[in-house]
Design a protein around this motif. Structure first.
Motif, short mmCIF file in Angstrom:
data_model
loop_
_atom_site.label_atom_id
_atom_site.label_comp_id
_atom_site.label_asym_id
_atom_site.label_seq_id
_atom_site.Cartn_x
_atom_site.Cartn_y
_atom_site.Cartn_z
N PRO A 164 -59.48 97.34 -2.99
CA PRO A 164 -58.14 97.08 -3.21
C PRO A 164 -57.14 97.86 -2.41
CG PRO A 164 -58.71 98.16 -5.11
CD PRO A 164 -60.02 98.06 -4.36
N LEU A 165 -55.98 97.22 -1.89
CA LEU A 165 -55.08 98.21 -1.07
C LEU A 165 -53.79 98.10 -1.86
CD1 LEU A 165 -55.59 96.37 2.37
CD2 LEU A 165 -56.94 97.90 1.30
N PHE A 166 -52.85 99.16 -1.42
CA PHE A 166 -51.48 99.35 -2.25
C PHE A 166 -50.54 98.25 -1.67
CE2 PHE A 166 -53.26 103.54 -2.91
CZ PHE A 166 -53.02 103.68 -4.37
N GLY A 167 -49.88 97.65 -2.57
CA GLY A 167 -48.89 96.78 -1.93
C GLY A 167 -49.25 95.53 -1.15
N TYR A 168 -50.67 94.92 -1.09
CA TYR A 168 -51.03 94.13 -0.27
C TYR A 168 -51.63 92.94 -0.82
CZ TYR A 168 -51.63 93.09 4.67
OH TYR A 168 -51.53 92.63 5.89
N THR A 169 -50.93 92.07 -1.52
CA THR A 169 -51.36 90.67 -2.10
C THR A 169 -52.44 90.67 -3.08
OG1 THR A 169 -53.24 90.12 -0.29
CG2 THR A 169 -51.05 89.94 0.72
N PHE B 208 -50.15 84.52 -0.50
CA PHE B 208 -50.77 85.28 -1.54
C PHE B 208 -49.92 86.50 -2.23
CE2 PHE B 208 -53.76 84.05 2.12
CZ PHE B 208 -54.70 83.36 1.24
N MET B 209 -48.48 86.21 -2.02
CA MET B 209 -47.63 87.18 -2.62
C MET B 209 -46.94 86.21 -3.93
SD MET B 209 -47.83 89.75 -0.73
CE MET B 209 -46.15 90.87 -1.19
N THR B 210 -46.45 87.29 -4.70
CA THR B 210 -45.84 86.71 -5.89
C THR B 210 -44.39 87.37 -6.06
OG1 THR B 210 -47.83 86.38 -7.25
CG2 THR B 210 -45.69 86.82 -8.40
N GLU B 211 -43.35 86.70 -6.41
CA GLU B 211 -42.07 87.32 -6.48
C GLU B 211 -42.03 88.62 -7.34
OE1 GLU B 211 -39.05 84.51 -7.67
OE2 GLU B 211 -39.44 83.07 -6.19
N GLY B 212 -41.45 89.69 -6.96
CA GLY B 212 -41.55 91.01 -7.43
C GLY B 212 -42.59 91.94 -7.09
N ASP B 213 -43.50 91.41 -6.37
CA ASP B 213 -44.52 92.39 -5.86
C ASP B 213 -44.06 93.44 -5.02
OD1 ASP B 213 -46.58 90.87 -6.78
OD2 ASP B 213 -47.31 90.15 -4.66
N ILE B 214 -44.37 94.80 -5.37
CA ILE B 214 -43.91 96.01 -4.81
C ILE B 214 -44.56 96.16 -3.47
CG2 ILE B 214 -43.56 98.56 -4.96
CD1 ILE B 214 -43.54 98.09 -8.07
N LEU B 215 -44.05 96.43 -2.26
CA LEU B 215 -44.58 96.60 -1.04
C LEU B 215 -45.05 98.14 -0.68
CD1 LEU B 215 -42.39 93.79 0.79
CD2 LEU B 215 -44.48 93.62 0.08
N GLY B 216 -45.78 98.23 0.47
CA GLY B 216 -45.75 99.46 0.79
C GLY B 216 -47.20 100.17 0.77
N HIS B 217 -47.86 100.67 1.67
CA HIS B 217 -49.34 101.35 1.37
C HIS B 217 -49.45 102.63 2.42
CE1 HIS B 217 -49.54 98.35 4.89
NE2 HIS B 217 -50.42 98.98 5.38
N GLU B 218 -48.20 103.27 2.67
CA GLU B 218 -48.56 104.33 3.40
C GLU B 218 -47.94 105.65 2.70
OE1 GLU B 218 -49.03 102.23 7.96
OE2 GLU B 218 -47.09 103.60 7.51
N PRO B 219 -48.49 106.08 1.51
CA PRO B 219 -47.42 107.16 0.97
C PRO B 219 -47.80 108.62 1.11
CG PRO B 219 -49.28 105.89 -0.70
CD PRO B 219 -49.49 105.69 0.73
N SER C 219 -42.76 107.15 2.66
CA SER C 219 -43.58 105.87 2.92
C SER C 219 -43.26 105.12 4.23
CB SER C 219 -43.40 105.07 1.44
OG SER C 219 -44.07 104.13 1.49
N GLY C 220 -44.46 104.84 4.82
CA GLY C 220 -44.37 104.05 6.00
C GLY C 220 -43.92 102.81 5.84
N LEU C 221 -43.51 101.99 6.82
CA LEU C 221 -43.38 100.56 7.03
C LEU C 221 -44.35 100.38 8.18
CD1 LEU C 221 -42.25 97.66 6.64
CD2 LEU C 221 -40.10 98.33 8.23
N CYS C 222 -45.32 99.37 7.83
CA CYS C 222 -46.61 99.08 8.80
C CYS C 222 -46.19 97.77 9.23
CB CYS C 222 -47.68 99.08 8.10
SG CYS C 222 -49.31 99.01 8.89
N GLY C 223 -46.85 97.61 10.27
CA GLY C 223 -46.98 96.32 11.14
C GLY C 223 -47.70 95.31 10.16
N SER C 224 -48.81 95.73 9.26
CA SER C 224 -49.15 94.96 8.35
C SER C 224 -48.31 94.48 7.20
CB SER C 224 -50.48 95.63 7.86
OG SER C 224 -51.55 96.08 8.52
N ASP C 225 -47.48 95.22 7.25
CA ASP C 225 -46.22 94.78 5.84
C ASP C 225 -45.65 93.45 6.60
OD1 ASP C 225 -46.64 96.92 4.23
OD2 ASP C 225 -45.42 98.10 5.54
N LEU C 226 -45.34 93.45 7.73
CA LEU C 226 -44.89 92.28 8.39
C LEU C 226 -45.78 90.76 8.13
CD1 LEU C 226 -43.62 93.58 11.89
CD2 LEU C 226 -42.34 93.34 9.45
N HIS C 227 -46.94 90.90 7.94
CA HIS C 227 -47.68 89.70 7.64
C HIS C 227 -47.36 89.33 6.40
CE1 HIS C 227 -51.14 91.85 10.37
NE2 HIS C 227 -50.07 91.02 11.11
N LEU C 228 -47.12 90.22 5.47
CA LEU C 228 -46.62 89.79 4.09
C LEU C 228 -45.29 89.13 4.04
CD1 LEU C 228 -47.60 92.92 1.96
CD2 LEU C 228 -48.86 90.84 3.09
#
Length: 397
Positions: free
Chosen positions: A117-122, A51-62, A35-44
Motif C-alpha cells: 500500500p501507498l500513502f494517499g494513493y487510491t 479509484f478515488m473516493t470523496e474525502g480521501d486524504i492525499l499526499g505521500h511524501e511526508p 509534505s511534497g506535492l508529487c507528479g503522481s498526485d496529478l494522476h489522482l
C-alpha cells in the motif's frame, strides 16, 4: 486536523478531518512538518479518479516529528525527526529482504492484486490516508520511518520519502555505464533529479527532454544537455539529434519520467477523460482495461531513442492495461526494460551520505514553491498546468 482531500476530478479541498491515532502495535503517529506535492498526485487529480473516493486524504511524501508509537515499534521515540517512505512495508518478509519493499508480502493489497500500500494513493493501493495533512498515522513504523538529524531545514531530507529514491532507482535500473549516455524524458521533479543523480554516478552525457522552458533552463543550469520537444516537427528529428550527440548509435539508456500523462497521445487522453465521467463501477473497469491506450508517447519515444542493446528505465506511472507497444522493434533492438515503484529503504542508505553540507544533488534549493496547507488546492491547479515555473511544491502545515 486539517488535510487536503480529494472531492472529485480536479477538485481538492482543505477539510477538517479526525485526528489519526495509533491503531496497531506497529503504528506511529507523526506531526507533519513538510509534505511534497508529487507528479503522481496529478494522476489522482484527473486520470485515476475512478479509484478515488470523496474525502480521501492525499499526499505521500511526508516528513515530521514522532508524536506517539505503538508498543512494538522499537528504535523510534516521540520527538524523533523522521522521513517516511511513500510505501508501507514490514521489512522482514521475503520481498523486503530481497530489496523489494514495494512488493511486501505482509502488506500487499491482495484484494486488488497489487503490491504494498501507498500513502494517499487510491483504492488500488489500500486507500491509506495521506500525508498532505497536519498529522499522519504510519503503519509498520518499526521499519518505514527514516530518522534524520536535527538542524538542517526539511528541504535537506524530505525528498528521501520519494523523489530521491525514485530518481536513484531510475538511474540504477537504467544501468548507465560510467562514462556512458542517458536521455531523461520529462524534467519534472523525478526527471530533474534523475539527471542530477546520473551525473553524480558517472554518466558522461546526460540529455534532458521536455517542453516547458523553465524546466529546460533549470536542467541546463546544472550541466544537462537539453532538447525542447516542441522544436522538432517529427519524432525522428529528435531521434537523429540525440544520435548525433551519442556517437551515431543512440544513448545507452533512456529514463521515462513522464508516464501516462505524456503529451502527444490525444486518443488516450480522451479515453482517460471519458472514463472519469462514467458511473464509478463502469469507469473503474474502463480505466483498468483501456485507460492507458495510446497515451504512450514518452515510452514510444524511449523505444525509438535507445541504442540497440540498451536499457529503458520507467519511473513514470502508467495506469492502463491495454496499451499496445511496438514489440517487434523492442525485440529486434534487444531492449532491456525495467520499471516499478521505488524501493525507498533499499536505496536510502546509499543516498543519505549525499545529504551533506556540500549538497551535491542540490536538494536545498530543489523546491520551486513552499506553501501553507491552505494553498494546496491552488498548487494542484498550478502544477497541473505547469505554470509559474512549478517543478516542486513543499507544503508546510
Amino acid at each position: 486536523m486539517k488535510a487536503v482531500t480529494w472531492q472529485g476530478r480536479r477538485d481538492v479541498r482543505v477539510e477538517t478531518v479526525p485526528d489519526p491515532a495509533v491503531q496497531e502495535p506497529t503504528d506511529a503517529v507523526i506531526r507533519i512538518t513538510s509534505s511534497g506535492l508529487c507528479g503522481s498526485d496529478l494522476h489522482l487529480y484527473e486520470v485515476l479518479t475512478p479509484f478515488m473516493t470523496e474525502g480521501d486524504i492525499l499526499g505521500h511524501e511526508p516528513m515530521g516529528v514522532v508524536e506517539e508509537t505503538g508498543s512494538e515499534v522499537s528504535g523510534l521515540s516521540p520527538g524523533d525527526r523522521v522521513v517516511v517512505p511513500f510505501q508501507i512495508a514490514c521489512g522482514t518478509c521475503y520481498m523486503c529482504r530481497e530489496g523489494l519493499p514495494t512488493q511486501c508480502e505482509t502488506t500487499q493489497v491482495r484484494e486488488q492484486d497489487m503490491g504494498a500500500p501507498l500513502f494517499g494513493y487510491t483504492s488500488l493501493y489500500g486507500s491509506v490516508p495521506g500525508a498532505q495533512a497536519e498529522y499522519l498515522r504510519v503503519p509498520q513504523a518499526q521499519y518505514g520511518p527514516i530518522k534524520v538529524p536535527e538542524g538542517p531545514a526539511d528541504d535537506r531530507f524530505v525528498y528521501l520519502s520519494d523523489v530521491l529514491p525514485t530518481a536513484w532507482q531510475a538511474v540504477r535500473y537504467a544501468d548507465v555505464p560510467r562514462g556512458g549516455s542517458v536521455v531523461v524524458l520529462g524534467l519534472g521533479p523525478i526527471g530533474d533529479m534523475a539527471c542530477r543523480v546520473a551525473r553524480h554516478l558517472g554518466a558522461d552525457t546526460v540529455i534532458g527532454v521536455d517542453l516547458v522552458p523553465e524546466r529546460l533552463e533549470r536542467a541546463r543550469a546544472r550541466g544537462v544537455d537539453v532538447h525542447d520537444l516542441t522544436a522538432f516537427d517529427r519524432q525522428q528529428d529528435l531521434v537523429d539529434a540525440v544520435r548525433d550527440r551519442t556517437g551515431g548509435r543512440g544513448p545507452d539508456a533512456v529514463i521515462d519520467a513522464v508516464g501516462t500523462e505524456a503529451h502527444g497521445s490525444p486518443v488516450g487522453r480522451t479515453a482517460q477523460q471519458a472514463a472519469g465521467l462514467l458511473p464509478k463501477s463502469w469507469s473503474t473497469r474502463l480505466t483498468e482495461k483501456t485507460g492507458g491506450v495510446d497515451r504512450l508517447a514518452a515510452l514510444r519515444l524511449a523505444i525509438a531513442l535507445v541504442r540497440r542493446g540498451g536499457t529503458i528505465s520507467v519511473s513514470g506511472v502508467y495506469g492502463g492495461s491495454a496499451s499496445p507497444l511496438p514489440l517487434l522493434t523492442m525485440f529486434d533492438k534487444q531492449i532491456q526494460l525495467r520499471m516499478g515503484q521505488a524501493n525507498v529503504r533499499t536505496w536510502s542508505d546509499e543516498i543519505m551520505p549525499l545529504l551533506t553540507d556540500e549538497d551535491p544533488l542540490g536538494v536545498d534549493d530543489f523546491a520551486t514553491h513552499h506553501i501553507p496547507l491552505g494553498e494546496a488546492p491552488a498548487a494542484y491547479d498550478t502544477f497541473q498546468h505547469k505554470r509559474d515555473g512549478a517543478v516542486k511544491f513543499l507544503i508546510r502545515p
